[in-house]
Motif scaffolding. Structure first.
Motif, mmCIF file in Angstrom:
data_model
loop_
_atom_site.group_PDB
_atom_site.id
_atom_site.type_symbol
_atom_site.label_atom_id
_atom_site.label_comp_id
_atom_site.label_asym_id
_atom_site.label_seq_id
_atom_site.Cartn_x
_atom_site.Cartn_y
_atom_site.Cartn_z
ATOM 1 N N VAL A 60 0.739 -1.672 -0.045
ATOM 2 C CA VAL A 60 -0.224 -0.092 0.408
ATOM 3 C C VAL A 60 0.821 0.918 0.254
ATOM 4 O O VAL A 60 0.858 2.533 -0.774
ATOM 5 C CB VAL A 60 -0.724 0.570 1.216
ATOM 6 C CG1 VAL A 60 -1.459 0.928 1.670
ATOM 7 C CG2 VAL A 60 -2.018 -1.326 1.287
ATOM 8 N N ALA A 61 1.608 1.430 0.660
ATOM 9 C CA ALA A 61 2.737 2.601 0.733
ATOM 10 C C ALA A 61 3.568 2.761 -0.391
ATOM 11 O O ALA A 61 3.204 3.713 -0.899
ATOM 12 C CB ALA A 61 3.563 2.070 2.246
ATOM 13 N N VAL A 62 3.647 1.885 -1.263
ATOM 14 C CA VAL A 62 4.813 1.796 -2.451
ATOM 15 C C VAL A 62 3.908 2.534 -3.570
ATOM 16 O O VAL A 62 3.714 2.736 -4.143
ATOM 17 C CB VAL A 62 4.990 -0.066 -2.889
ATOM 18 C CG1 VAL A 62 5.697 0.651 -4.259
ATOM 19 C CG2 VAL A 62 6.012 -0.103 -1.563
ATOM 20 N N SER A 63 2.467 1.772 -3.541
ATOM 21 C CA SER A 63 1.063 1.992 -4.186
ATOM 22 C C SER A 63 0.733 3.754 -4.476
ATOM 23 O O SER A 63 1.036 4.132 -5.437
ATOM 24 C CB SER A 63 0.416 0.931 -4.538
ATOM 25 O OG SER A 63 0.737 -0.028 -4.620
ATOM 26 N N VAL A 64 0.908 4.161 -2.443
ATOM 27 C CA VAL A 64 0.053 5.591 -3.238
ATOM 28 C C VAL A 64 1.399 6.395 -3.431
ATOM 29 O O VAL A 64 1.309 6.962 -3.669
ATOM 30 C CB VAL A 64 -0.348 5.510 -1.225
ATOM 31 C CG1 VAL A 64 -1.454 7.150 -0.843
ATOM 32 C CG2 VAL A 64 -1.119 4.860 -1.197
ATOM 33 N N GLY A 65 2.781 5.991 -2.857
ATOM 34 C CA GLY A 65 3.927 6.957 -3.193
ATOM 35 C C GLY A 65 3.816 6.430 -4.659
ATOM 36 O O GLY A 65 4.128 7.529 -5.295
ATOM 37 N N ASP A 66 3.739 5.512 -5.210
ATOM 38 C CA ASP A 66 3.782 5.435 -6.634
ATOM 39 C C ASP A 66 2.882 7.052 -7.578
ATOM 40 O O ASP A 66 3.167 7.973 -8.382
ATOM 41 C CB ASP A 66 2.995 4.322 -7.811
ATOM 42 C CG ASP A 66 3.683 4.534 -8.652
ATOM 43 O OD1 ASP A 66 4.614 4.862 -9.516
ATOM 44 O OD2 ASP A 66 2.435 3.765 -9.324
ATOM 45 N N ILE A 67 1.655 7.192 -6.850
ATOM 46 C CA ILE A 67 0.488 7.984 -7.672
ATOM 47 C C ILE A 67 1.048 9.613 -6.641
ATOM 48 O O ILE A 67 1.320 10.259 -8.055
ATOM 49 C CB ILE A 67 -1.022 7.584 -6.532
ATOM 50 C CG1 ILE A 67 -1.266 6.173 -7.307
ATOM 51 C CG2 ILE A 67 -1.741 8.929 -6.847
ATOM 52 C CD1 ILE A 67 -2.846 6.206 -6.626
#
Length: 275
Positions: free
Chosen positions: A158-165
């Motif tokens: 989740v952290a990686v996905s939100v950070g990617d956005i």
């Protein structure tokens, strides 16, 4: 330790925050990607809810799909793709059922991947096939980390996905120097903002306030702030070498599974190594 039940409310908030960021970006591609997350996250959460068996099955399915996509990227023959997928499933299954034998199985997996082109007697492209297979094994094997990490791997995802956005939106809005020739669209501004947001997501999940080992906390921060951007660049390097824009075309807004988990693969590797 972090449990899946504790994460559900946070996941709902993270998904909502991602939706707001997607709307702010006004990009159809990001909207499609967020819709894929809205469908995929409940499936992923359900798998982790089942504990190590569910995590192992989820990792194995992802490994097979990723191996097939990678094989297509490097134009590997089908026997090579099958060998890589089999090797990855064996490693993941061993991490789940017999972790004391992981090193032996990894060695056997490497032998299997290298033996296929050798047994085929491929004197022309055998070295390239064996090298590509070994690279795929090293690159995709961190998927096995979801079994011992459990719900913590879900936090990383989740952290990686939100950070990617956040990195995508910030990079487009503020611009600045390019991050790397491997990915000209990525900017340092976006990378820094994405890393900060990813660490912030860890804080929202309570990573810094729980009674977790210091090494694990350091590993998680390094994973989402440094590992994730490096994983993205690594896949960009492979795709440029293969002359492809996306790893596949079946996943809405992301191309293929590898395009979705490239950052996660490196993040899991960093988290496992440092913790």
């Amino acid at each position: 330790m972090i449990t899946v039940g504790e994460l559900v409310p946070y996941l709902a908030v993270a998904l909502a925050a991602g939706g707001i960021a997607v709307v702010a970006s006004r990009r159809r591609e990001m909207v499609r990607r967020w819709c894929a997350w809205a469908v995929g996250i409940p499936v992923v959460v359900g798998a982790f809810w089942l504990g190590p068996p569910g995590a192992a099955v989820l990792a194995a399915v992802a490994a097979v799909v990723a191996a097939l996509e990678y094989g297509a990227l490097v134009r590997a023959p089908w026997p090579d793709r099958a060998a890589l997928a089999t090797a990855l499933v064996a490693v993941i299954g061993t991490v789940w059922l017999g972790p004391d034998h992981v090193l032996r199985v990894i060695g056997g997996a490497a032998v299997l991947v290298g033996a296929v082109p050798m047994l085929a007697g491929d004197a022309t492209a055998g070295l390239r096939r064996a090298g590509s297979g070994m690279l795929g094994l090293v690159w995709l094997a961190p998927l096995a980390a979801v079994v011992p990490l459990g719900a913590t791997a879900l936090v990383v995802f989740v952290a990686v996905s939100v950070g990617d956005i956040a990195a995508y939106v910030a990079g487009r809005r503020w611009g600045g120097p390019r991050l790397s020739p491997l990915s000209p669209a990525k900017r340092w501004s976006g990378t820094i903002v994405g890393a900060a947001v990813a660490v912030g997501v860890l804080a929202v999940f309570g990573v810094f306030t729980r009674d977790l080992p210091t090494s694990l906390i350091v590993g998680l921060v390094a994973a989402v702030a440094v590992g994730a951007p490096c994983g993205d660049l690594f896949e960009s390097m492979i795709k440029r070498g293969a002359g492809a824009k996306d790893a596949a075309r079946w996943l809405p807004g992301s191309g293929g599974l590898l395009d979705r988990i490239d950052s996660l693969l490196a993040a899991l590797a960093v988290a496992l190594l440092l913790s």
